[in-house]
Design an enzyme around this catalytic site. Structure first.
Site, PDB file in Angstrom:
ATOM      1  CE  LYS A   1      -2.913  -2.695   3.118  1.00 30.33           C
ATOM      2  NZ  LYS A   1      -1.991  -3.321   4.076  1.00 30.33           N
TER       3      LYS A   1
ATOM      4  CG  HIS B   1      -2.364   2.402   3.913  1.00 29.33           C
ATOM      5  ND1 HIS B   1      -1.147   1.957   4.343  1.00 29.33           N
ATOM      6  CD2 HIS B   1      -3.263   1.820   4.734  1.00 29.33           C
ATOM      7  CE1 HIS B   1      -1.305   1.142   5.375  1.00 29.33           C
ATOM      8  NE2 HIS B   1      -2.585   1.049   5.631  1.00 29.33           N
TER       9      HIS B   1
HETATM   10  P1  NDP Z   1      -6.213  -8.742  13.547  1.00 29.41           P
HETATM   11  O1  NDP Z   1      -7.669  -8.599  13.761  1.00 29.41           O
HETATM   12  O2  NDP Z   1      -5.705  -9.618  12.495  1.00 29.41           O
HETATM   13  O3  NDP Z   1      -5.584  -9.171  14.945  1.00 29.41           O
HETATM   14  C1  NDP Z   1      -4.211  -9.309  15.140  1.00 29.41           C
HETATM   15  C2  NDP Z   1      -3.982  -9.570  16.641  1.00 29.41           C
HETATM   16  O4  NDP Z   1      -4.578 -10.809  17.005  1.00 29.41           O
HETATM   17  C3  NDP Z   1      -2.524  -9.660  16.990  1.00 29.41           C
HETATM   18  O5  NDP Z   1      -2.371  -9.069  18.269  1.00 29.41           O
HETATM   19  C4  NDP Z   1      -2.263 -11.166  17.053  1.00 29.41           C
HETATM   20  O6  NDP Z   1      -1.204 -11.409  17.959  1.00 29.41           O
HETATM   21  C5  NDP Z   1      -3.587 -11.681  17.567  1.00 29.41           C
HETATM   22  N1  NDP Z   1      -3.948 -13.032  17.092  1.00 29.41           N
HETATM   23  C6  NDP Z   1      -3.772 -13.531  15.848  1.00 29.41           C
HETATM   24  N2  NDP Z   1      -4.257 -14.781  15.764  1.00 29.41           N
HETATM   25  C7  NDP Z   1      -4.738 -15.095  16.975  1.00 29.41           C
HETATM   26  C8  NDP Z   1      -5.355 -16.245  17.509  1.00 29.41           C
HETATM   27  N3  NDP Z   1      -5.578 -17.327  16.771  1.00 29.41           N
HETATM   28  N4  NDP Z   1      -5.714 -16.239  18.829  1.00 29.41           N
HETATM   29  C9  NDP Z   1      -5.503 -15.135  19.594  1.00 29.41           C
HETATM   30  N5  NDP Z   1      -4.928 -14.006  19.139  1.00 29.41           N
HETATM   31  C10 NDP Z   1      -4.552 -13.981  17.837  1.00 29.41           C
HETATM   32  O7  NDP Z   1      -5.642  -7.236  13.416  1.00 29.41           O
HETATM   33  P2  NDP Z   1      -4.791  -6.374  12.409  1.00 29.41           P
HETATM   34  O8  NDP Z   1      -5.135  -4.968  12.731  1.00 29.41           O
HETATM   35  O9  NDP Z   1      -3.377  -6.785  12.400  1.00 29.41           O
HETATM   36  O10 NDP Z   1      -5.437  -6.661  10.970  1.00 29.41           O
HETATM   37  C11 NDP Z   1      -5.013  -7.693  10.124  1.00 29.41           C
HETATM   38  C12 NDP Z   1      -4.256  -7.167   8.916  1.00 29.41           C
HETATM   39  O11 NDP Z   1      -5.059  -6.297   8.143  1.00 29.41           O
HETATM   40  C13 NDP Z   1      -3.060  -6.286   9.295  1.00 29.41           C
HETATM   41  O12 NDP Z   1      -1.989  -7.020   9.831  1.00 29.41           O
HETATM   42  C14 NDP Z   1      -2.803  -5.594   7.992  1.00 29.41           C
HETATM   43  O13 NDP Z   1      -2.156  -6.452   7.085  1.00 29.41           O
HETATM   44  C15 NDP Z   1      -4.235  -5.281   7.567  1.00 29.41           C
HETATM   45  N6  NDP Z   1      -4.662  -3.949   8.080  1.00 29.41           N
HETATM   46  C16 NDP Z   1      -4.886  -2.961   7.166  1.00 29.41           C
HETATM   47  C17 NDP Z   1      -5.218  -1.691   7.562  1.00 29.41           C
HETATM   48  C18 NDP Z   1      -5.451  -0.650   6.531  1.00 29.41           C
HETATM   49  O14 NDP Z   1      -5.521   0.539   6.882  1.00 29.41           O
HETATM   50  N7  NDP Z   1      -5.591  -1.003   5.282  1.00 29.41           N
HETATM   51  C19 NDP Z   1      -5.350  -1.322   8.981  1.00 29.41           C
HETATM   52  C20 NDP Z   1      -5.157  -2.438   9.880  1.00 29.41           C
HETATM   53  C21 NDP Z   1      -4.842  -3.695   9.415  1.00 29.41           C
HETATM   54  P3  NDP Z   1       0.121 -12.243  17.539  1.00 29.41           P
HETATM   55  O15 NDP Z   1       0.700 -11.625  16.309  1.00 29.41           O
HETATM   56  O16 NDP Z   1       0.981 -12.097  18.754  1.00 29.41           O
HETATM   57  O17 NDP Z   1      -0.345 -13.647  17.330  1.00 29.41           O
END
Ligand code: NDP
Length: 276
Positions: free
Chosen positions: A77, A110
């Site tokens: 992005k 983005h």
């Molecule tokens: P998510 O909803 O994917 O949640 C991620 C969190 O959940 C992390 O803290 C992770 O910790 C934890 N987690 C993952 N799997 C599990 C599980 N099975 N059980 C318990 N906890 C879990 O949030 P994101 O905000 O990261 O969104 C996902 C993706 O979307 C981003 O990474 C990005 O690529 C995209 N995104 C895009 C945005 C935009 O503006 N376009 C904004 C935000 C996100 P851990 O890593 O320690 O496992």
């Protein structure tokens, strides 16, 4: 549906329905390992961004994985500070260099940056025509931003990547996109793990003997969206891909559909409606 399942974008490009998110995956080994584990687990779609600072690690992990480049779908992005016509063209080159790729599968605007997003989109069309991106789209666009764009563009974005989970079920925006053949990508599908202990999610998860995370991902996939759960832990990356051997019944889908409370996990000043 299985981990290899894809959705056909409006230009015919196939996008895998499950992608690994990498927001806040740290630059260096943490991101490299997460991407390697995801590819091992069968993911074929990685979502990064210039803003995340980990494009280089994503590119490296894919290159070292033994999976063919053309079998992995890579999204990145454009950083907000790079919006504008010439600066977008430059920023895309920079992302390609950092990722060490010849092309990006999906390049997204983005955020709908005020005053600049129109020129930015013109540059996206140019990049698409040049073959630097197989598909182009937007992120965090509301109906207002999309209407503005659709009124002026010869090329409708192929994707809108937006925050969606049961606590933020943006039905009007989703319907708007889907009826115009704009594929919907759900970001933060796990609500950033902030609300997975909600009793309704726990109860549905118990019924299927699954985790809350699996129920949330399955809910987004069954709606026909692309789901982008992020994790840097191997066991969770595997767990989050274990969503193709059960199906939520209609009553449970409706339970999850009814949980919307307009809860954004982004900072209040980043809520997309606030971008004029
Ligand atoms: P998510 O909803 O994917 O949640 C991620 C969190 O959940 C992390 O803290 C992770 O910790 C934890 N987690 C993952 N799997 C599990 C599980 N099975 N059980 C318990 N906890 C879990 O949030 P994101 O905000 O990261 O969104 C996902 C993706 O979307 C981003 O990474 C990005 O690529 C995209 N995104 C895009 C945005 C935009 O503006 N376009 C904004 C935000 C996100 P851990 O890593 O320690 O496992």
């Amino acid at each position: 549906m299985n981990i290899g399942s894809t959705i056909k974008l409006s230009n015919g490009v196939e996008i895998p329905v499950l992608g690994l998110g990498t927001f806040r995956s740290e630059k260096g080994v943490e991101t490299q390992k997460a991407v390697a584990w995801a590819l091992e687990a069968g993911y074929r779609h990685i979502d990064t961004a210039a803003m995340y600072g980990n494009e280089e690690d994503v590119g490296l992990a894919v290159a070292q994985s033994g999976v063919r480049r053309e079998d992995v779908f890579i999204t990145t992005k454009l950083r907000n500070d790079d919006q504008g016509y010439e600066s977008t063209l430059k920023a895309c080159e920079e992302s390609l260099r950092t990722l060490k790729l010849d092309y990006i599968d999906l390049y997204l605007v983005h955020w709908p940056v005020t005053g600049l997003r129109g020129k930015t989109w013109e540059a996206f069309i140019k990049l698409y025509e040049q073959g630097k991106c197989r598909a182009i789209g937007v992120s965090n666009y509301t109906i207002r931003h999309l209407n503005e764009l659709l009124a002026s563009t010869p090329l409708v974005p192929m994707v809108n990547q937006i925050e969606i989970h049961p606590f933020l079920y943006r039905k009007d925006l989703i319907d708007f996109c889907m009826t115009r053949n704009i594929a919907v990508e759900a970001y933060s599908p796990l609500s950033k793990a902030r609300r997975m202990d909600d009793p309704r999610i726990v109860s549905v998860a118990g019924k299927y003997q699954r985790s809350g995370a699996q129920v949330l991902i399955r809910w987004s996939l069954q709606h026909g969206w692309i789901s982008l759960p992020k994790s840097v832990r191997r066991e969770r990356i595997v767990e989050n891909a274990g969503v193709f051997d059960f199906e939520l019944d209609q009553a449970d889908m409706l339970t999850l559909d009814s949980m919307d409370e307009g809860y954004y996990t982004v900072r209040p000043d980043w809520i997309p409606d606030k971008w004029v």
